[in-house]
Scaffold this motif. Structure first.
Motif, PDB file in Angstrom:
ATOM      1  N   VAL A 151      11.167  -3.453   9.693  1.00 33.54           N
ATOM      2  CA  VAL A 151      10.909  -3.249  11.112  1.00 33.54           C
ATOM      3  C   VAL A 151      11.762  -4.195  11.952  1.00 33.54           C
ATOM      4  O   VAL A 151      12.394  -3.798  12.930  1.00 33.54           O
ATOM      5  N   LEU A 152      11.811  -5.440  11.518  1.00 35.41           N
ATOM      6  CA  LEU A 152      12.603  -6.443  12.227  1.00 35.41           C
ATOM      7  C   LEU A 152      14.067  -6.021  12.285  1.00 35.41           C
ATOM      8  O   LEU A 152      14.709  -6.048  13.341  1.00 35.41           O
ATOM      9  N   LEU A 153      14.550  -5.593  11.127  1.00 35.54           N
ATOM     10  CA  LEU A 153      15.946  -5.172  11.036  1.00 35.54           C
ATOM     11  C   LEU A 153      16.217  -4.003  11.979  1.00 35.54           C
ATOM     12  O   LEU A 153      17.231  -3.960  12.663  1.00 35.54           O
ATOM     13  N   TYR A 154      15.244  -3.091  12.008  1.00 42.21           N
ATOM     14  CA  TYR A 154      15.414  -1.924  12.866  1.00 42.21           C
ATOM     15  C   TYR A 154      15.522  -2.345  14.328  1.00 42.21           C
ATOM     16  O   TYR A 154      16.400  -1.891  15.061  1.00 42.21           O
ATOM     17  N   PHE A 155      14.635  -3.246  14.739  1.00 41.75           N
ATOM     18  CA  PHE A 155      14.668  -3.659  16.141  1.00 41.75           C
ATOM     19  C   PHE A 155      15.948  -4.401  16.492  1.00 41.75           C
ATOM     20  O   PHE A 155      16.478  -4.247  17.582  1.00 41.75           O
ATOM     21  N   ILE A 156      16.429  -5.193  15.536  1.00 38.87           N
ATOM     22  CA  ILE A 156      17.711  -5.871  15.770  1.00 38.87           C
ATOM     23  C   ILE A 156      18.814  -4.829  15.948  1.00 38.87           C
ATOM     24  O   ILE A 156      19.588  -4.863  16.904  1.00 38.87           O
ATOM     25  N   ALA A 157      18.833  -3.852  15.018  1.00 31.63           N
ATOM     26  CA  ALA A 157      19.862  -2.820  15.056  1.00 31.63           C
ATOM     27  C   ALA A 157      19.768  -2.022  16.355  1.00 31.63           C
ATOM     28  O   ALA A 157      20.764  -1.672  16.984  1.00 31.63           O
ATOM     29  N   PHE A 158      18.512  -1.752  16.769  1.00 33.12           N
ATOM     30  CA  PHE A 158      18.289  -0.978  17.979  1.00 33.12           C
ATOM     31  C   PHE A 158      18.787  -1.739  19.208  1.00 33.12           C
ATOM     32  O   PHE A 158      19.449  -1.187  20.081  1.00 33.12           O
ATOM     33  N   SER A 159      18.509  -3.040  19.247  1.00 35.60           N
ATOM     34  CA  SER A 159      18.876  -3.816  20.427  1.00 35.60           C
ATOM     35  C   SER A 159      20.386  -4.052  20.531  1.00 35.60           C
ATOM     36  O   SER A 159      20.909  -4.193  21.630  1.00 35.60           O
ATOM     37  N   VAL A 160      21.058  -4.101  19.384  1.00 36.32           N
ATOM     38  CA  VAL A 160      22.518  -4.242  19.467  1.00 36.32           C
ATOM     39  C   VAL A 160      23.199  -2.878  19.574  1.00 36.32           C
ATOM     40  O   VAL A 160      24.420  -2.799  19.621  1.00 36.32           O
ATOM     41  N   GLY A 161      22.418  -1.825  19.522  1.00 32.05           N
ATOM     42  CA  GLY A 161      22.962  -0.493  19.732  1.00 32.05           C
ATOM     43  C   GLY A 161      23.575   0.154  18.506  1.00 32.05           C
ATOM     44  O   GLY A 161      24.302   1.135  18.610  1.00 32.05           O
ATOM     45  N   ARG A 162      23.266  -0.395  17.352  1.00 29.88           N
ATOM     46  CA  ARG A 162      23.802   0.226  16.152  1.00 29.88           C
ATOM     47  C   ARG A 162      23.093   1.538  15.835  1.00 29.88           C
ATOM     48  O   ARG A 162      23.625   2.416  15.189  1.00 29.88           O
ATOM     49  N   THR A 163      21.868   1.619  16.292  1.00 28.47           N
ATOM     50  CA  THR A 163      21.166   2.880  16.101  1.00 28.47           C
ATOM     51  C   THR A 163      20.428   3.260  17.381  1.00 28.47           C
ATOM     52  O   THR A 163      20.017   2.388  18.142  1.00 28.47           O
ATOM     53  N   THR A 164      20.301   4.539  17.592  1.00 27.56           N
ATOM     54  CA  THR A 164      19.579   4.978  18.793  1.00 27.56           C
ATOM     55  C   THR A 164      18.369   5.809  18.399  1.00 27.56           C
ATOM     56  O   THR A 164      17.515   6.112  19.221  1.00 27.56           O
ATOM     57  N   GLU A 165      18.309   6.140  17.133  1.00 31.35           N
ATOM     58  CA  GLU A 165      17.175   6.928  16.643  1.00 31.35           C
ATOM     59  C   GLU A 165      15.902   6.098  16.682  1.00 31.35           C
ATOM     60  O   GLU A 165      15.942   4.905  16.379  1.00 31.35           O
ATOM     61  N   PRO A 166      14.784   6.716  17.010  1.00 30.14           N
ATOM     62  CA  PRO A 166      13.539   5.947  16.891  1.00 30.14           C
ATOM     63  C   PRO A 166      13.184   5.738  15.417  1.00 30.14           C
ATOM     64  O   PRO A 166      13.617   6.515  14.556  1.00 30.14           O
ATOM     65  N   LEU A 167      12.430   4.705  15.157  1.00 29.84           N
ATOM     66  CA  LEU A 167      12.033   4.388  13.786  1.00 29.84           C
ATOM     67  C   LEU A 167      11.099   5.479  13.251  1.00 29.84           C
ATOM     68  O   LEU A 167      10.135   5.854  13.911  1.00 29.84           O
ATOM     69  N   ALA A 168      11.422   5.997  12.076  1.00 27.02           N
ATOM     70  CA  ALA A 168      10.566   7.030  11.483  1.00 27.02           C
ATOM     71  C   ALA A 168       9.430   6.349  10.723  1.00 27.02           C
ATOM     72  O   ALA A 168       9.508   6.125   9.529  1.00 27.02           O
ATOM     73  N   TRP A 169       8.373   6.010  11.468  1.00 21.94           N
ATOM     74  CA  TRP A 169       7.264   5.237  10.892  1.00 21.94           C
ATOM     75  C   TRP A 169       6.674   5.874   9.654  1.00 21.94           C
ATOM     76  O   TRP A 169       6.444   5.216   8.646  1.00 21.94           O
ATOM     77  N   ARG A 170       6.440   7.159   9.757  1.00 22.94           N
ATOM     78  CA  ARG A 170       5.727   7.808   8.661  1.00 22.94           C
ATOM     79  C   ARG A 170       6.574   7.908   7.415  1.00 22.94           C
ATOM     80  O   ARG A 170       6.084   7.745   6.307  1.00 22.94           O
ATOM     81  N   GLU A 171       7.841   8.096   7.595  1.00 23.14           N
ATOM     82  CA  GLU A 171       8.721   8.154   6.427  1.00 23.14           C
ATOM     83  C   GLU A 171       8.761   6.779   5.773  1.00 23.14           C
ATOM     84  O   GLU A 171       8.748   6.644   4.538  1.00 23.14           O
ATOM     85  N   LEU A 172       8.805   5.761   6.629  1.00 18.69           N
ATOM     86  CA  LEU A 172       8.815   4.395   6.114  1.00 18.69           C
ATOM     87  C   LEU A 172       7.545   4.092   5.316  1.00 18.69           C
ATOM     88  O   LEU A 172       7.591   3.547   4.207  1.00 18.69           O
ATOM     89  N   LEU A 173       6.400   4.504   5.886  1.00 20.76           N
ATOM     90  CA  LEU A 173       5.128   4.265   5.188  1.00 20.76           C
ATOM     91  C   LEU A 173       5.097   4.978   3.841  1.00 20.76           C
ATOM     92  O   LEU A 173       4.672   4.421   2.834  1.00 20.76           O
ATOM     93  N   LEU A 174       5.595   6.202   3.852  1.00 18.26           N
ATOM     94  CA  LEU A 174       5.626   6.994   2.627  1.00 18.26           C
ATOM     95  C   LEU A 174       6.464   6.283   1.574  1.00 18.26           C
ATOM     96  O   LEU A 174       6.119   6.213   0.394  1.00 18.26           O
ATOM     97  N   CYS A 175       7.566   5.737   2.056  1.00 15.98           N
ATOM     98  CA  CYS A 175       8.496   5.056   1.168  1.00 15.98           C
ATOM     99  C   CYS A 175       7.833   3.815   0.567  1.00 15.98           C
ATOM    100  O   CYS A 175       7.909   3.559  -0.633  1.00 15.98           O
ATOM    101  N   ILE A 176       7.144   3.057   1.413  1.00 20.47           N
ATOM    102  CA  ILE A 176       6.472   1.845   0.916  1.00 20.47           C
ATOM    103  C   ILE A 176       5.322   2.203  -0.011  1.00 20.47           C
ATOM    104  O   ILE A 176       5.060   1.525  -0.994  1.00 20.47           O
ATOM    105  N   ALA A 177       4.666   3.337   0.292  1.00 21.92           N
ATOM    106  CA  ALA A 177       3.584   3.777  -0.593  1.00 21.92           C
ATOM    107  C   ALA A 177       4.105   4.089  -1.988  1.00 21.92           C
ATOM    108  O   ALA A 177       3.358   4.065  -2.964  1.00 21.92           O
ATOM    109  N   GLY A 178       5.395   4.355  -2.065  1.00 21.00           N
ATOM    110  CA  GLY A 178       5.988   4.600  -3.384  1.00 21.00           C
ATOM    111  C   GLY A 178       5.999   3.369  -4.252  1.00 21.00           C
ATOM    112  O   GLY A 178       6.039   3.459  -5.486  1.00 21.00           O
ATOM    113  N   PHE A 179       5.942   2.193  -3.631  1.00 20.83           N
ATOM    114  CA  PHE A 179       6.035   0.949  -4.393  1.00 20.83           C
ATOM    115  C   PHE A 179       4.831   0.719  -5.312  1.00 20.83           C
ATOM    116  O   PHE A 179       5.006   0.566  -6.527  1.00 20.83           O
ATOM    117  N   PRO A 180       3.591   0.754  -4.792  1.00 19.92           N
ATOM    118  CA  PRO A 180       2.465   0.594  -5.718  1.00 19.92           C
ATOM    119  C   PRO A 180       2.421   1.679  -6.787  1.00 19.92           C
ATOM    120  O   PRO A 180       2.012   1.423  -7.924  1.00 19.92           O
TER     121      PRO A 180
END
Lengths: 126, 289, 212
Positions: C95-124
């Protein structure tokens, strides 16, 4: 109190302790009522086992030289010198009886035995 | 007098090696030495007591309770010193201490600092870079700092120089000044620690050869040295082990009174050292196999 | 429970250095591979777990653990509970990385929260296959198992894509947050919890019977 243990003398360690403490008491260096180090303390000082030390104290107690009071430790007994001497004489008598028994088995006469005793006694004194 | 460790009919087998029917009690308040040649099963026995190795059959009881290890309280009273390093090698002495301390409710930081200084352990040094002796000192410092009631040491002196070995004797005898504390150590080198041991357990080839008060050994065993003409079929049977050379024999007997009756006048009769008892017993058992 | 906390603390201490390594890792990955959540969220967490497990068996450290006044059950439990801080750490970093990237303009897409959660759920989920193997194979098999699992992590991204193709409802939920029926998600969550729980029981059984 000096106690010196030799691990090469062949004499059991507990016996070395008994001999040395007995000597200290009989020579009057340890007076009646003097506290002795606790069993564990002495074992630590001499770097020997607790049970060995315990055995030495038990032996001294049997001879009437020390008293052990539970929870307080061991003390040189208040027995007077006469009593102690008597005790030791009795032990000596027992040992002599053993010697006599052994010499009978070997067929030594009284004369031969005393001659032998005399010789060894003189040898030891040198 | 109660036992702080009890093993009852414990069996454990690994392929060709097996501990067989080990029953044993370690006395509270005393120092017990576990001796035996390499590969006799000493380490397995100790690891079984520590709950690292599970017995195939039989019971291990610590401080009167079954070691089903729902009882961490039991382990809290044990200090374990191993000849192999069991700590995280990449951590420093200080970090490792930080990991261990919170597990023990009786941890005393002052005591730890005292031993750290006494043993000259540098807190910033990595466990990996400690010499073998230093690793032993570190685990000893840990064990003493959580005031363990029972010290269990597996070959503690094997990496130590003679100077520290002597110091160790002082530390251990100091430890049992409190009559409730006990020590169990194993060693294959019977000339150092056994001078302070009260009890000796001798294991060979997965079995207990004897479990005795050290004081009693001198009255039980006899070392006979004499000419070979004394040995015949019948007298040989009296010995637990014999070493013959061109100039005579040495043999160990397990019944001192009997031995003295036979050989008092014809051979030299001596009180064997622990090492001699170990040597001849092992030699004898190999012969019988 | 209290002991589990100390055990997790132990794990964090032994991977201290590795956690510091994550900073350059995130910086490099942030520049090169921005749209793959697996490398941000899943890989670091899984590597942390694998690392702590490997270090436990590397020397005789399991002997150390067993010598502690802690039942073996707690040792296993702590490993499972440790997934929580690792997930949180990975999540926070991403999340931190995303906000940094967003503020420097490297990305303009909003963070895909649900995809991220799904991805982290893959870890356990991955861990629940990893841990029983770790306890079963111990020191001998660890290296091979580690290799296999690092490869599996790489497949995770593809697996999530695949999953979305099989279950259009899932893709719908990821993109819009709406779900047609509650039945499927409930079954999925229950199955997920069941897998974790079974994995814990297997690990426990294996480890408590083991000679260390």
């Amino acid at each position: 109190m000096n106690i010196l243990i030799s691990s090469t003398s062949g004499e059991p360690i507990y016996a070395q302790i008994v001999t040395q403490i007995r000597q200290l008491i009989l020579q009057g260096e340890l007076g009646a009522g003097t506290p002795l180090p606790s069993i564990r303390q002495l074992a630590k000082e001499l770097q020997i086992s607790v049970i060995t030390t315990k055995r030495a104290y038990e032996e001294l107690e049997r001879e009437g030289l020390i008293n052990s009071i539970v929870g307080k430790g061991s003390f040189v007994s208040g027995a007077d010198q006469e009593f102690i001497k008597e005790q030791r004489l009795r032990i000596l008598e027992l040992k002599l009886k053993e010697v006599i028994e052994e010499s009978r088995q070997l067929g030594l006469s009284y004369g031969e035995l005393t001659e032998m005793l005399k010789l060894i006694y003189e040898e030891e004194q040198e | 007098m109660s036992d702080c460790i009890r093993l009852e009919h414990v069996h454990k087998s690994y392929g060709t090696f097996a501990l067989q029917d080990i029953s044993l009690g370690i006395k509270e308040g005393y120092i017990t030495g576990l001796i035996g040649p390499n590969g006799a099963g000493k380490t397995t026995l100790i690891q079984m007591i520590m709950g690292m190795v599970r017995p195939d059959r039989g019971d291990v009881q610590l401080f009167g309770g079954q070691n089903k290890e729902q009882v961490p309280a039991v382990k809290e009273r044990i200090g374990y010193v191993s000849d192999e390093n069991i700590y995280y090698e990449q951590l420093t002495v200080k970090q490792m201490k930080k990991v261990i301390a919170p597990f023990y409710s009786r941890w005393n930081e002052d005591t730890y600092v005292k031993y750290q200084e006494l043993f000259r352990l540098s807190p910033g040094k990595k466990i990996r870079d400690l010499s073998k002796g230093m690793k032993i000192k570190f685990s000893l410092a840990i064990a003493l700092s959580h005031s363990a009631d029972l010290l269990i040491m597996d070959e503690p002196t094997s990496g130590l120089d003679p100077v520290f070995r002597r110091e160790l004797l002082d530390l251990l005898t100091e430890h049992i000044q409190d009559e409730k504390k006990s020590i169990l150590f194993s060693t294959h080198n019977t000339t150092d620690l056994d001078r302070i041991a009260d009890y000796i357990v001798f294991v060979n080839d997965g079995r207990i050869v004897f479990d005795e008060m050290k004081e009693a050994l001198a009255e039980k065993y006899l070392l006979v040295k004499g000419g070979k003409e004394l040995l015949d079929r019948d007298t040989r049977r009296l010995f637990l082990g014999i070493r013959e050379s061109a100039h005579g024999f040495e043999g160990l007997m397990g019944n001192r009174a009997e031995g003295e009756r036979y050989f008092k006048d014809t051979a030299i009769c001596e009180t064997p050292t622990l090492e001699e008892i170990m040597y001849f017993s092992v030699k004898g058992s190999e012969l019988r196999v | 429970m209290y002991n589990s906390f100390h055990l997790i603390r132990k794990d964090l201490i032994i991977v201290q250095k590795f956690i510091l390594l994550l900073i350059p890792y995130y910086m490099v990955m942030g520049f090169t591979n921005f749209d793959n959540y697996t490398v941000f969220a899943l890989l670091p967490a899984m590597l942390l777990l694998i690392n702590t497990c490997t270090m436990d068996v590397q020397q005789n450290n399991q002997k150390f653990l067993v010598s502690l006044p802690v039942p073996r059950q707690q040792i296993v439990l702590a490993k499972y509970l440790a997934m929580l801080p690792y997930s949180v750490l990975s999540f926070a970093c991403t999340v931190l990385l995303y906000f940094i990237a967003f503020s420097v303009g490297r990305t303009t897409e909003p963070l895909a929260w649900r995809e991220l959660l799904l991805c982290i759920a893959g870890f356990p989920l991955l861990a629940s296959f990893y841990l029983p193997l770790h306890y079963w194979l111990g020191r001998k098999g660890t290296q091979v198992v580690n290799m296999v699992f690092i490869m599996l992590i790489m497949l995770n991204f593809a697996a999530i894509k695949q999953l979305m193709e099989w279950f259009p409802g899932l893709a719908e939920w990821v993109s819009s947050g709406k779900a047609d029926s509650l039945l499927l998600p409930v079954i999925a969550v229950l199955g997920y919890v069941l897998i974790l729980f079974c994995s814990y029981l297997i690990s426990l059984r294996v480890f408590t019977a083991k000679d260390i």
